[in-house]
Every structure is written in structure tokens, then in C-alpha cells.
Design a protein around this motif. Structure first.
Motif, PDB file in Angstrom:
ATOM      1  N   ARG A   1       0.802  -1.227   0.000  1.00 12.57           N
ATOM      2  CA  ARG A   1       0.000   0.000   0.000  1.00 12.57           C
ATOM      3  C   ARG A   1       0.832   1.274   0.000  1.00 12.57           C
ATOM      4  O   ARG A   1       0.384   2.304  -0.493  1.00 12.57           O
ATOM      5  CB  ARG A   1      -0.957  -0.013   1.188  1.00 12.57           C
ATOM      6  N   SER A   2       2.034   1.221   0.546  1.00 11.14           N
ATOM      7  CA  SER A   2       2.849   2.437   0.609  1.00 11.14           C
ATOM      8  C   SER A   2       3.775   2.589  -0.589  1.00 11.14           C
ATOM      9  O   SER A   2       4.146   3.701  -0.940  1.00 11.14           O
ATOM     10  CB  SER A   2       3.682   2.448   1.894  1.00 11.14           C
ATOM     11  N   SER A   3       4.121   1.488  -1.234  1.00 10.58           N
ATOM     12  CA  SER A   3       5.115   1.555  -2.312  1.00 10.58           C
ATOM     13  C   SER A   3       4.598   1.020  -3.647  1.00 10.58           C
ATOM     14  O   SER A   3       4.620   1.712  -4.660  1.00 10.58           O
ATOM     15  CB  SER A   3       6.369   0.782  -1.890  1.00 10.58           C
ATOM     16  N   VAL A   4       4.115  -0.230  -3.646  1.00 13.12           N
ATOM     17  CA  VAL A   4       3.748  -0.888  -4.900  1.00 13.12           C
ATOM     18  C   VAL A   4       2.482  -0.290  -5.519  1.00 13.12           C
ATOM     19  O   VAL A   4       2.467   0.111  -6.692  1.00 13.12           O
ATOM     20  CB  VAL A   4       3.563  -2.407  -4.688  1.00 13.12           C
TER      21      VAL A   4
ATOM     22  N   PRO B   1       0.724   2.640  -5.123  1.00 14.86           N
ATOM     23  CA  PRO B   1       0.765   4.001  -5.685  1.00 14.86           C
ATOM     24  C   PRO B   1       1.497   4.085  -7.020  1.00 14.86           C
ATOM     25  O   PRO B   1       1.063   4.803  -7.933  1.00 14.86           O
ATOM     26  CB  PRO B   1       1.496   4.799  -4.606  1.00 14.86           C
ATOM     27  N   LYS B   2       2.601   3.335  -7.145  1.00 13.34           N
ATOM     28  CA  LYS B   2       3.364   3.349  -8.399  1.00 13.34           C
ATOM     29  C   LYS B   2       2.568   2.720  -9.542  1.00 13.34           C
ATOM     30  O   LYS B   2       2.584   3.213 -10.670  1.00 13.34           O
ATOM     31  CB  LYS B   2       4.698   2.624  -8.219  1.00 13.34           C
ATOM     32  N   LEU B   3       1.876   1.621  -9.223  1.00 12.09           N
ATOM     33  CA  LEU B   3       1.065   0.962 -10.256  1.00 12.09           C
ATOM     34  C   LEU B   3      -0.065   1.876 -10.733  1.00 12.09           C
ATOM     35  O   LEU B   3      -0.264   2.068 -11.933  1.00 12.09           O
ATOM     36  CB  LEU B   3       0.468  -0.339  -9.701  1.00 12.09           C
ATOM     37  N   GLU B   4      -0.798   2.443  -9.782  1.00 17.59           N
ATOM     38  CA  GLU B   4      -1.975   3.235 -10.135  1.00 17.59           C
ATOM     39  C   GLU B   4      -1.618   4.564 -10.802  1.00 17.59           C
ATOM     40  O   GLU B   4      -2.453   5.149 -11.502  1.00 17.59           O
ATOM     41  CB  GLU B   4      -2.830   3.474  -8.888  1.00 17.59           C
ATOM     42  N   SER B   5      -0.393   5.034 -10.590  1.00 19.89           N
ATOM     43  CA  SER B   5       0.010   6.298 -11.213  1.00 19.89           C
ATOM     44  C   SER B   5       0.514   6.100 -12.645  1.00 19.89           C
ATOM     45  O   SER B   5       0.695   7.061 -13.384  1.00 19.89           O
ATOM     46  CB  SER B   5       1.104   6.978 -10.386  1.00 19.89           C
ATOM     47  N   HIS B   6       0.736   4.836 -13.031  1.00 16.57           N
ATOM     48  CA  HIS B   6       1.224   4.560 -14.387  1.00 16.57           C
ATOM     49  C   HIS B   6       0.093   4.777 -15.391  1.00 16.57           C
ATOM     50  O   HIS B   6      -1.032   4.295 -15.204  1.00 16.57           O
ATOM     51  CB  HIS B   6       1.743   3.123 -14.477  1.00 16.57           C
TER      52      HIS B   6
ATOM     53  N   ALA C   1       5.935  -5.566 -11.508  1.00 18.35           N
ATOM     54  CA  ALA C   1       5.977  -5.174 -10.090  1.00 18.35           C
ATOM     55  C   ALA C   1       6.332  -6.364  -9.210  1.00 18.35           C
ATOM     56  O   ALA C   1       7.068  -6.232  -8.223  1.00 18.35           O
ATOM     57  CB  ALA C   1       4.635  -4.587  -9.668  1.00 18.35           C
ATOM     58  N   GLY C   2       5.816  -7.547  -9.569  1.00 21.70           N
ATOM     59  CA  GLY C   2       6.130  -8.760  -8.822  1.00 21.70           C
ATOM     60  C   GLY C   2       7.607  -9.116  -8.915  1.00 21.70           C
ATOM     61  O   GLY C   2       8.220  -9.533  -7.920  1.00 21.70           O
ATOM     62  N   MET C   3       8.192  -8.965 -10.093  1.00 26.07           N
ATOM     63  CA  MET C   3       9.619  -9.250 -10.263  1.00 26.07           C
ATOM     64  C   MET C   3      10.476  -8.273  -9.459  1.00 26.07           C
ATOM     65  O   MET C   3      11.480  -8.661  -8.851  1.00 26.07           O
ATOM     66  CB  MET C   3       9.987  -9.189 -11.751  1.00 26.07           C
ATOM     67  N   LYS C   4      10.040  -7.007  -9.434  1.00 27.32           N
ATOM     68  CA  LYS C   4      10.769  -6.002  -8.648  1.00 27.32           C
ATOM     69  C   LYS C   4      10.667  -6.301  -7.155  1.00 27.32           C
ATOM     70  O   LYS C   4      11.632  -6.129  -6.408  1.00 27.32           O
ATOM     71  CB  LYS C   4      10.217  -4.607  -8.954  1.00 27.32           C
ATOM     72  N   LEU C   5       9.480  -6.741  -6.731  1.00 22.92           N
ATOM     73  CA  LEU C   5       9.277  -7.077  -5.327  1.00 22.92           C
ATOM     74  C   LEU C   5      10.166  -8.256  -4.924  1.00 22.92           C
ATOM     75  O   LEU C   5      10.773  -8.257  -3.848  1.00 22.92           O
ATOM     76  CB  LEU C   5       7.806  -7.410  -5.077  1.00 22.92           C
ATOM     77  N   LYS C   6      10.244  -9.236  -5.798  1.00 21.96           N
ATOM     78  CA  LYS C   6      11.100 -10.393  -5.533  1.00 21.96           C
ATOM     79  C   LYS C   6      12.564  -9.962  -5.425  1.00 21.96           C
ATOM     80  O   LYS C   6      13.307 -10.440  -4.557  1.00 21.96           O
ATOM     81  CB  LYS C   6      10.929 -11.424  -6.658  1.00 21.96           C
ATOM     82  N   LYS C   7      12.959  -9.025  -6.284  1.00 18.82           N
ATOM     83  CA  LYS C   7      14.329  -8.506  -6.234  1.00 18.82           C
ATOM     84  C   LYS C   7      14.578  -7.761  -4.925  1.00 18.82           C
ATOM     85  O   LYS C   7      15.667  -7.837  -4.345  1.00 18.82           O
ATOM     86  CB  LYS C   7      14.572  -7.576  -7.432  1.00 18.82           C
ATOM     87  N   THR C   8      13.565  -7.022  -4.455  1.00 22.02           N
ATOM     88  CA  THR C   8      13.672  -6.308  -3.175  1.00 22.02           C
ATOM     89  C   THR C   8      13.973  -7.275  -2.038  1.00 22.02           C
ATOM     90  O   THR C   8      14.715  -6.954  -1.106  1.00 22.02           O
ATOM     91  CB  THR C   8      12.356  -5.557  -2.861  1.00 22.02           C
TER      92      THR C   8
END
Length: 548
Positions: free
Chosen positions: A261-264, A266-271, A287-294
């Protein structure tokens, strides 16, 4: 993976430290990583100390009060391998609560950190052993001892655990060696661990969830576990993930919900392409791949348990192909009752019963409707310490443990938890209302931090809503610009803040009610200023909050 002759923690200690000798076992981030062989030496050394210097032996009750560190599981294995009873205590408990636990559990010795010793002070009749003294700077085989170990039966009491609970006072849950070890072994049906797997531990070891699934299960299968010396805030966790690059992690829903809710989100909905169905799926996968990398890039199992995961967050994880898995359990069941792996997750479900665990759902309204989930199996506790009355209440006449949770099963046997039996609210015409499901809808709002719904005899359903800090700050800034610097005029500022907050709460109430059946609609939405009081697994203490 080895075979056990008997399901005892002593047998686990002996087999693992022999079978996996040179493999890394337990360590602190940026500190020493002990091998399984070294853990074996330290456990034996501590057993000798406990026996010769403190007079401990089979039946002794020994408290373990410390922040997560490698010495915690070493102490746990030493106490239980000696035949004594371990009493793990959560460090978040108040000094008074800890003193009450040690008194009720009849502990004569406490293994604890200096910080916790300072917190609780001296206790009459209880000796202290500094947990930092367990592991010397260097370890040699001579530090070990062939001190004879007692014979331990599977049915012997291994641990007494005190939980704060969400609906009542803390009780001492009695778990046997078989309870704990059988549950740790049964996790293999959903999580296969191998030597070389790496875990980053971020939940308190004194909670059965982390102890059984985050310590015993990987220790049985030869994995390494790294602990943090600070709470897992973003500034601590992100660098740790890069260093450890874990393959397995365990978490409570709140952590993933905050990240989404704080990171993923907002970025998705602003695209600009997010609204297009074709690109939306692609963006979620990215976004899922980036989260996995995080999370270090190698995560293959991210277990979530301890409370319900918000539906919108789970939907994202599923669509993003993030390797999450859901589990359900209680301290009284050692803890796991049901679970799934990342390949078999099904939105809203806690998965299938664990191997060897029986479940049944008793509904008063017929097949397929929610009813109390009841459990039988080698993982179910023997009772509450010194409380035969509550023990009797916890079991049915035919021997099934009453979880107090409302559940349903689908045609494939998957379990769905609908809420607590004690929190279910009867609607105006006798309808069953599950507040947890309404809270999940409220929490999807971009304005909301958390919420709690309860029945009000006068106004119907009431929702206590805590707004996100950034939302409240934005309201305050708007008021400053609208009225000028009025914070010195406390009453004017307070009234303006209250009025604007009410507007937001009312919009949330209407939006949520549009998605609810008429009998389950919210009558009032009230602002919750202070954070909700919570249990160690981040569940809101409902009864306390409702009384307030």
C-alpha cells in the motif's frame, strides 16, 4: 532428511548436529555463523552448565527471555534436551506481565538478555543466566562434554507458552515434544527445505509460529538462519535482504500490506497504462519481479500467517506471481493446522489440513455454511497449565480441540477462515456478520491505515478507522493554508481537523456500504487517533478496543 526414532527435541538436536555438521546453522547478521557441529558443542556445554551450576534437570521450568539471536535456539535445545521445560516469553510483554508469567509457570531460572534483565529487575526465587555467556568467542571440541543425557519420552512436556490473545487473558499452553516435532516435520508437505537454503528471521522466536516453522523445521532439514539485531524496519530490513539473499522467509500480513500500500500500489496506479487491461497484467508481473528482487532475488517461499491477509494484497501477490504461501494455526496446535505452498495458493484460502492433522467444521446451519473449526492430531496441546477448567472448555466431549474460529471448506477440501466465533455479529434478522470481512474492505481505501468493526446495540455496526499518517498530515496542511497559522488556536484547529476527517470517514463508509449486503452495512464511522493495541502477531486486541 533423516529419520527419527522418537519425536523429541533432544533427538532433533542430536540428529541435526551430526547429520549436517559443517553446514552453516545459526548466525547474526554481520556476525558469526555457527555450523551445526558448533551448535552441538554449545548445546552440550550449556546442558552441563545448567545441570552442574544451576541444578536444573528433568522437570525444571526455565524461562527464555531474549531478543532474537543465535543463542536463543541454542538455549531452547539445551533446556529441552535436558528434559526441562522451556518457557519462552515475548520481550514486548510488560515487566509486570513477565513477572506474572515466571511466577505462574514456577520458573526457578531465567536465561535472558541484559536488556530484559534490566527491564524486569530481580525476582525472588529466580536465578538469572546471561544469554550472552552461552557462546564464547572461540569454540573448540573440548568445550563440549559427553555429559549423559536423560531419556525423554515424546509425551513429556517440552514447553509452556503464554500468548496475549485477542479475546481474553493470557493462558499457559502446554506443548509436548511430540506436539512440536511432529508439527515441524509435517511442514514438509508444504515446504521442502534443503541444506543450503537460507532464512532471514524477522518474527519473535518466542512465538510458536516462528519457533516451529522458522527454527525447528529448517533446523531439522539443514538450512541456515540469520537473525537481526534490530527491529525489521525498512532501513534495517532492506540492507539485510541484500546481504542474506534468503530463499525462505516468514512474515505476518502487516509487513506485506504496508509494502504494497505504501510503495507498490501508488506506483502501479500512477502509471498511465495501468487502466488498460492488457498492460495492467504486464505491469503487475513487472511489479512482482521487482518485489522479488527487493527481497534479495532468490526468495522461493514467503510464508504469511498469524492473521488474515487483506484480499486486495493477496490478489496482487497472486497476479504478480510472487511466491507467497498462506498458513493457519494457533499456539495450541504447535501451531500449524493448514497451509499451502506457492504453487497451490488459492485466494482467500488457508490451504489444506497438514499431514496427520484432522479437521472438522461444526455448523448449526447445515453443510457448506460457516461453523467452528475443530482439530485433532499429534500437534494439539495437552492443555493449559494449572487451569483444568479452561482446558476442559477448549475441547469437545469427544476430544476435538475447539479453535474458536469460523471456517468453511470448498469442494476440494480447502479451508477458508471467516472470522472468530466470538466476534461474529448477529444482524437485525439473525444474519451472520463477519467483521473481519468488512474490515478488509475498509482497509483497501487509500486513506486507511487500519480499522475495527463492532456491533453497537444502538447504532448498528460501528467502524473505528485509523487514517494513514500522511493523510492526517495532508489534512493538517490544508487547514493551515485555509485558515493561516491557527495551531495556536487549538480549538479552531481541532474543530477543522475533526470536520475534514469526518468527511473522509463518511466517504469511506458510503463506498464500503455500496459493496455490502444491506444487513451488514456500517452505521457509524469513527476516527481512531491512537494506534490499535495489538498481539505479537499484529492482530488487534478486539475486546480491549471495543471496551474503550
Amino acid at each position: 532428511m533423516y529419520h527419527l526414532e522418537r519425536f523429541t527435541l533432544q533427538e532433533v538436536f542430536l540428529k541435526s548436529t551430526t547429520e549436517y555438521g559443517a553446514y552453516p546453522a545459526l548466525g547474526m547478521l554481520d556476525g558469526k555463523m555457527y555450523t551445526y557441529r558448533e551448535v552441538g558443542i554449545l548445546v552440550r556445554r550449556l546442558i552441563k552448565t545448567l545441570k552442574t551450576q544451576y541444578g536444573a534437570g528433568p522437570g525444571s521450568h526455565i524461562a527464555l527471555i531474549s531478543e532474537n539471536r543465535p543463542e536463543w535456539p541454542i538455549a531452547y535445545l539445551a533446556v529441552t534436551s535436558l528434559g526441562a521445560v522451556i518457557v519462552p516469553v515475548l520481550t514486548d510483554f510488560s515487566p509486570e506481565a513477565i513477572r506474572n508469567i515466571l511466577s505462574h509457570a514456577e520458573c526457578t531460572l531465567a536465561i535472558l538478555s541484559p536488556k530484559m534483565q534490566e527491564k524486569i529487575g530481580a525476582l525472588e526465587g529466580v536465578r538469572y543466566l546471561n544469554i550472552q555467556e552461552i557462546a564464547p568467542p572461540s569454540i573448540s571440541p573440548e568445550a563440549s562434554s559427553d555429559f549423559p543425557l536423560p531419556t525423554i519420552e515424546e509425551t513429556n512436556l517440552a514447553a509452556i507458552l503464554y500468548t496475549s490473545g485477542t479475546t481474553g487473558l493470557s493462558k499457559g499452553v502446554m506443548l509436548t515434544h511430540r506436539n512440536l516435532v511432529s508439527n515441524a516435520f509435517a511442514t514438509r508437505t508444504i515446504l521442502r527445505i534443503h541444506p543450503g537454503d537460507r532464512l532471514l528471521s524477522i518474527l519473535p522466536l518466542a512465538h510458536t509460529y516462528e519457533c516451529t516453522i522458522g527454527f525447528l523445521a529448517p533446523f531439522i532439514q539443514g538450512a541456515s538462519i540469520t537473525y537481526l539485531d534490530k527491529p525489521p524496519t525498512a532501513s534495517v530490513l532492506l540492507p539485510a535482504l541484500k546481504k542474506v539473499r534468503p530463499t525462505i522467509m516468514l512474515s505476518v500480513p502487516l509487513i506485506m500490506e504496508k509494502i504494497y500500500r505504501s510503495s507498490v500500489k501508488p506506483k502501479l496506479e500512477s502509471h498511465k497504462l495501468y487502466g488498460h487491461p492488457l498492460f495492467r497484467k504486464l505491469l503487475i508481473r513487472i511489479a512482482g519481479m521487482k518485489l522479488k528482487k527487493t527481497f534479495g532475488g532468490r526468495i522461493r517461499f514467503f510464508g504469511i500467517g498469524g492473521a488474515a491477509l487483506a484480499p486486495d494484497v493477496e490478489t496482487f501477490l497472486k497476479e504478480a506471481h510472487f511466491p507467497y504461501a498462506i498458513g493457519y494455526g494457533l499456539t495450541e496446535t504447535s501451531p500449524l493446522v493448514a497451509g499451502c505452498n506457492p504453487q497451490t495458493t488459492h485466494i482467500g484460502s488457508t490451504g489444506f489440513p497438514l499431514e496427520g492433522v484432522e479437521v472438522r467444521i461444526l455448523s448449526t446451519e447445515g453443510e457448506g455454511t460457516p461453523g467452528e473449526l475443530q482439530v485433532k492430531g499429534p500437534n494439539v496441546m495437552v492443555g493449559y497449565y494449572k487451569d483444568p477448567e479452561k482446558t476442559k472448555e477448549a475441547f469437545t466431549e469427544d476430544g476435538w480441540f475447539r479453535t474458536g474460529d469460523l471456517a468453511q471448506r470448498d469442494e476440494k477440501g480447502r479451508i477458508y477462515i471467516r472470522g472468530r466465533l466470538k466476534t461474529m455479529i448477529l444482524g437485525p434478522s439473525g444474519e451472520n456478520i463477519y467483521p473481519e470481512e468488512i474490515e478488509a474492505l475498509i482497509n483497501q481505501s487509500n486513506y486507511v491505515q487500519e480499522s475495527l468493526v463492532y456491533g453497537d446495540p444502538v447504532g448498528g455496526l460501528t467502524a473505528l478507522i485509523q487514517l494513514k499518517p500522511e493523510v492526517l498530515e495532508k489534512i493538517k496542511e490544508d487547514i493551515r493554508q485555509m485558515y493561516g497559522a491557527v495551531e495556536d488556536e487549538a480549538e479552531v484547529f481541532r474543530q477543522a481537523l475533526e470536520a475534514r476527517s469526518k468527511e473522509i470517514l463518511e466517504s469511506i463508509r458510503k463506498e464500503v456500504n455500496n459493496r455490502l449486503a444491506s444487513f451488514a452495512r456500517i452505521g457509524k464511522a469513527l476516527l481512531q487517533i491512537d494506534p490499535f493495541e495489538k498481539t505479537p502477531t499484529q492482530k488487534i486486541k478486539r475486546k480491549i478496543q471495543e471496551k474503550r
